[in-house]
Design a protein around this motif. Structure first.
Motif, PDB file in Angstrom:
ATOM      1  N   PHE A   1      -5.261   7.068  -1.020  1.00  0.00           N
ATOM      2  CA  PHE A   1      -5.263   8.522  -0.880  1.00  0.00           C
ATOM      3  C   PHE A   1      -5.576   8.898   0.565  1.00  0.00           C
ATOM      4  O   PHE A   1      -6.583   8.460   1.126  1.00  0.00           O
ATOM      5  CB  PHE A   1      -6.308   9.149  -1.800  1.00  0.00           C
ATOM      6  N   VAL A   2      -4.727   9.709   1.145  1.00  0.00           N
ATOM      7  CA  VAL A   2      -4.910  10.162   2.516  1.00  0.00           C
ATOM      8  C   VAL A   2      -5.854  11.358   2.522  1.00  0.00           C
ATOM      9  O   VAL A   2      -5.618  12.354   1.842  1.00  0.00           O
ATOM     10  CB  VAL A   2      -3.566  10.540   3.161  1.00  0.00           C
TER      11      VAL A   2
ATOM     12  N   THR B   1       0.842  -1.189   0.000  1.00  0.00           N
ATOM     13  CA  THR B   1       0.000   0.000   0.000  1.00  0.00           C
ATOM     14  C   THR B   1       0.879   1.242   0.000  1.00  0.00           C
ATOM     15  O   THR B   1       1.721   1.406   0.882  1.00  0.00           O
ATOM     16  CB  THR B   1      -0.926   0.035   1.223  1.00  0.00           C
ATOM     17  N   ILE B   2       0.676   2.081  -0.978  1.00  0.00           N
ATOM     18  CA  ILE B   2       1.404   3.340  -1.086  1.00  0.00           C
ATOM     19  C   ILE B   2       0.450   4.472  -0.736  1.00  0.00           C
ATOM     20  O   ILE B   2      -0.555   4.680  -1.415  1.00  0.00           O
ATOM     21  CB  ILE B   2       1.968   3.555  -2.506  1.00  0.00           C
ATOM     22  N   LYS B   3       0.759   5.172   0.348  1.00  0.00           N
ATOM     23  CA  LYS B   3      -0.069   6.310   0.738  1.00  0.00           C
ATOM     24  C   LYS B   3       0.333   7.528  -0.072  1.00  0.00           C
ATOM     25  O   LYS B   3       1.514   7.815  -0.234  1.00  0.00           O
ATOM     26  CB  LYS B   3       0.062   6.576   2.242  1.00  0.00           C
ATOM     27  N   ALA B   4      -0.676   8.244  -0.577  1.00  0.00           N
ATOM     28  CA  ALA B   4      -0.405   9.349  -1.492  1.00  0.00           C
ATOM     29  C   ALA B   4      -1.281  10.544  -1.189  1.00  0.00           C
ATOM     30  O   ALA B   4      -2.382  10.414  -0.648  1.00  0.00           O
ATOM     31  CB  ALA B   4      -0.631   8.888  -2.936  1.00  0.00           C
ATOM     32  N   THR B   5      -0.775  11.702  -1.537  1.00  0.00           N
ATOM     33  CA  THR B   5      -1.576  12.921  -1.529  1.00  0.00           C
ATOM     34  C   THR B   5      -1.597  13.486  -2.939  1.00  0.00           C
ATOM     35  O   THR B   5      -0.800  13.109  -3.796  1.00  0.00           O
ATOM     36  CB  THR B   5      -1.002  13.981  -0.568  1.00  0.00           C
ATOM     37  N   HIS B   6      -2.491  14.419  -3.151  1.00  0.00           N
ATOM     38  CA  HIS B   6      -2.665  14.985  -4.491  1.00  0.00           C
ATOM     39  C   HIS B   6      -3.301  16.358  -4.384  1.00  0.00           C
ATOM     40  O   HIS B   6      -3.760  16.769  -3.312  1.00  0.00           O
ATOM     41  CB  HIS B   6      -3.551  14.065  -5.337  1.00  0.00           C
ATOM     42  N   GLY B   7      -3.371  17.054  -5.519  1.00  0.00           N
ATOM     43  CA  GLY B   7      -4.019  18.349  -5.578  1.00  0.00           C
ATOM     44  C   GLY B   7      -5.384  18.242  -6.222  1.00  0.00           C
ATOM     45  O   GLY B   7      -5.996  17.168  -6.260  1.00  0.00           O
ATOM     46  N   SER B   8      -5.857  19.364  -6.756  1.00  0.00           N
ATOM     47  CA  SER B   8      -7.220  19.410  -7.294  1.00  0.00           C
ATOM     48  C   SER B   8      -7.278  19.719  -8.781  1.00  0.00           C
ATOM     49  O   SER B   8      -8.348  19.669  -9.373  1.00  0.00           O
ATOM     50  CB  SER B   8      -8.036  20.464  -6.544  1.00  0.00           C
ATOM     51  N   GLY B   9      -6.139  20.027  -9.388  1.00  0.00           N
ATOM     52  CA  GLY B   9      -6.142  20.432 -10.786  1.00  0.00           C
ATOM     53  C   GLY B   9      -6.099  19.259 -11.750  1.00  0.00           C
ATOM     54  O   GLY B   9      -5.938  18.094 -11.371  1.00  0.00           O
TER      55      GLY B   9
ATOM     56  N   THR C   1      -5.092  21.932   2.589  1.00  0.00           N
ATOM     57  CA  THR C   1      -3.848  22.692   2.776  1.00  0.00           C
ATOM     58  C   THR C   1      -2.763  21.857   3.435  1.00  0.00           C
ATOM     59  O   THR C   1      -1.605  22.257   3.474  1.00  0.00           O
ATOM     60  CB  THR C   1      -4.086  23.944   3.628  1.00  0.00           C
ATOM     61  N   ASP C   2      -3.128  20.679   3.950  1.00  0.00           N
ATOM     62  CA  ASP C   2      -2.157  19.839   4.633  1.00  0.00           C
ATOM     63  C   ASP C   2      -1.350  18.948   3.681  1.00  0.00           C
ATOM     64  O   ASP C   2      -0.492  18.191   4.131  1.00  0.00           O
ATOM     65  CB  ASP C   2      -2.868  18.931   5.642  1.00  0.00           C
ATOM     66  N   VAL C   3      -1.629  19.006   2.396  1.00  0.00           N
ATOM     67  CA  VAL C   3      -0.981  18.111   1.441  1.00  0.00           C
ATOM     68  C   VAL C   3       0.537  18.182   1.533  1.00  0.00           C
ATOM     69  O   VAL C   3       1.220  17.153   1.668  1.00  0.00           O
ATOM     70  CB  VAL C   3      -1.450  18.425   0.006  1.00  0.00           C
ATOM     71  N   VAL C   4       1.085  19.370   1.449  1.00  0.00           N
ATOM     72  CA  VAL C   4       2.537  19.522   1.443  1.00  0.00           C
ATOM     73  C   VAL C   4       3.130  19.127   2.789  1.00  0.00           C
ATOM     74  O   VAL C   4       4.174  18.472   2.856  1.00  0.00           O
ATOM     75  CB  VAL C   4       2.932  20.964   1.076  1.00  0.00           C
ATOM     76  N   THR C   5       2.459  19.493   3.887  1.00  0.00           N
ATOM     77  CA  THR C   5       2.952  19.151   5.213  1.00  0.00           C
ATOM     78  C   THR C   5       3.030  17.644   5.402  1.00  0.00           C
ATOM     79  O   THR C   5       4.018  17.110   5.906  1.00  0.00           O
ATOM     80  CB  THR C   5       2.061  19.762   6.305  1.00  0.00           C
ATOM     81  N   LEU C   6       1.988  16.920   5.003  1.00  0.00           N
ATOM     82  CA  LEU C   6       1.970  15.470   5.173  1.00  0.00           C
ATOM     83  C   LEU C   6       3.104  14.807   4.397  1.00  0.00           C
ATOM     84  O   LEU C   6       3.750  13.887   4.889  1.00  0.00           O
ATOM     85  CB  LEU C   6       0.631  14.896   4.714  1.00  0.00           C
TER      86      LEU C   6
END
Length: 352
Positions: free
Chosen positions: A82-83, A50-58, A89-94
């Motif tokens: 997806f976390v 399992t690879i945990k990932a974040t992403h944006g909205s564009g 706004t927490d995407v970069v911090t995580l």
């Protein structure tokens, strides 16, 4: 250092296009956790990594959205998780703190994380172009922006483009009033409702701004400043994961490359599968915007572009140093290309 960036490097207020991120990239880097820590038990139970990932909205995130929705990494033993954050706004911090393994992230936010010491590397591209600088009625050139308000996100690619656009015209941010916003819908609404004179936005919001404010026109689509195929978002991974499980990262890259091909071959279906869940706009508006910001996983041609943009961010006061060469590593991407020649050859957008 510019006044709006604060008195010290460690007090820089970063922001992604998803919102205003209070706190520094350095703080995120200092919270680093072992990559994959949160997903180990889940992966073992399912017999998958399992690879945990974040992403944006564009639209630059379309590749990873399709990879997740269509389970495109499953055949290679990898599941994308997806976390969900309290706020986007927490995407970069995580990512900087090591609470997720990979992230589709604007190159600008990646640059600030590297400068702060976060153990992260660019391993592939995600989306290109699509940063659109829009002016209200009567604003058609850089000179027309003098004394006007520009809306954007701080330390984002959407702030770098106006900076570079004005610099190319012999102007600076001192000639304008830059206002920062928290979310993509908020930024679009501010322009549409007349609260700001110009806006730099991503798709599909840039098209919305053009459609819903009478007389609005494009000042720059980035192509005039950077050339065709310039990067907006990249796929980045944490170095501990790259060292411990490079095959899992390769599976994600391959899945996103497959997603690119699927989006190129049947764009309408790709957008239908993601609208609503990931894009809070109409399908019609999404289709209109998609051509401005396509998926492009092989962005080896943008290596020097990242370094040049880090120089812009250094001049803006966001980073101390330009991007080091080791922060961009295409090794796994090149392995995926070599191992999947038939897939790669079919891609419309690629470096080679």
């Amino acid at each position: 250092m510019c006044e709006r960036c604060g008195n010290t490097y460690h007090n820089i207020q970063m922001a992604s296009r998803r919102g205003f991120l209070k706190g520094s990239a350095a703080a995120a880097a200092s919270l680093a956790l072992p990559a994959g820590l949160m997903s180990a038990s889940e992966a073992a139970a399912a017999g998958m990594t399992t690879i945990k990932a974040t992403h944006g909205s564009g639209l630059c995130n379309l590749g990873i959205f399709l990879a997740k929705e269509r389970e495109l990494a499953k055949d290679d033993g990898v599941e994308l998780d997806f976390v969900v954050t309290p706020t986007t706004t927490d995407v970069v911090t995580l990512f900087g703190a090591g609470m997720v393994d990979v992230s589709v992230i604007p190159y600008s936010n990646f640059i600030t994380l590297v400068d702060a010491g976060a153990p992260v590397r660019i391993v592939a591209g995600a989306g290109v172009e699509g940063c659109i600088f829009v002016g209200a009625e009567g604003i058609t050139s850089a000179e027309d922006l003098k004394g006007k308000t520009i809306g954007t996100f701080q330390a984002d690619t959407l702030e770098v483009l106006p900076y570079d656009y004005l610099t190319a015209a012999g102007m600076s941010f001192a000639d304008v009033d830059v206002k920062y916003f928290n979310t993509s819908p908020e930024l679009a609404a501010a322009f549409i409702n007349g609260a700001i004179d110009a806006v730099c936005h991503i798709e599909p919001y840039a098209t919305q701004c053009l459609q819903e404010r009478a007389g609005a026109s494009v000042l720059s689509d980035g192509l005039d400043v950077y050339g065709k195929g310039y990067s907006d978002c990249v796929l980045a991974a944490r170095i501990p994961l790259l060292e411990e499980n490079p095959d899992a990262v390769k599976a994600v890259i391959k899945a996103m490359m497959t997603a690119q091909l699927q989006s190129e071959q049947d764009t309408d279906k790709a957008l239908e599968d993601t609208v609503g869940t990931y894009y809070k706009t109409s399908l019609e508006a999404l289709k209109l915007a998609q051509s401005r910001q396509p998926v492009m996983i092989d962005q080896r041609n943008n290596t020097e572009f990242f370094v040049e943009r880090s120089a812009s961010m250094q001049a803006m006061g966001y980073v101390k140093n330009t991007l080091p060469a080791e922060a961009v590593d295409w090794t796994l991407l090149e392995e995926v290309i070599a191992e999947n020649g038939d897939l790669y050859e079919q891609l419309a957008l690629k470096t080679a």
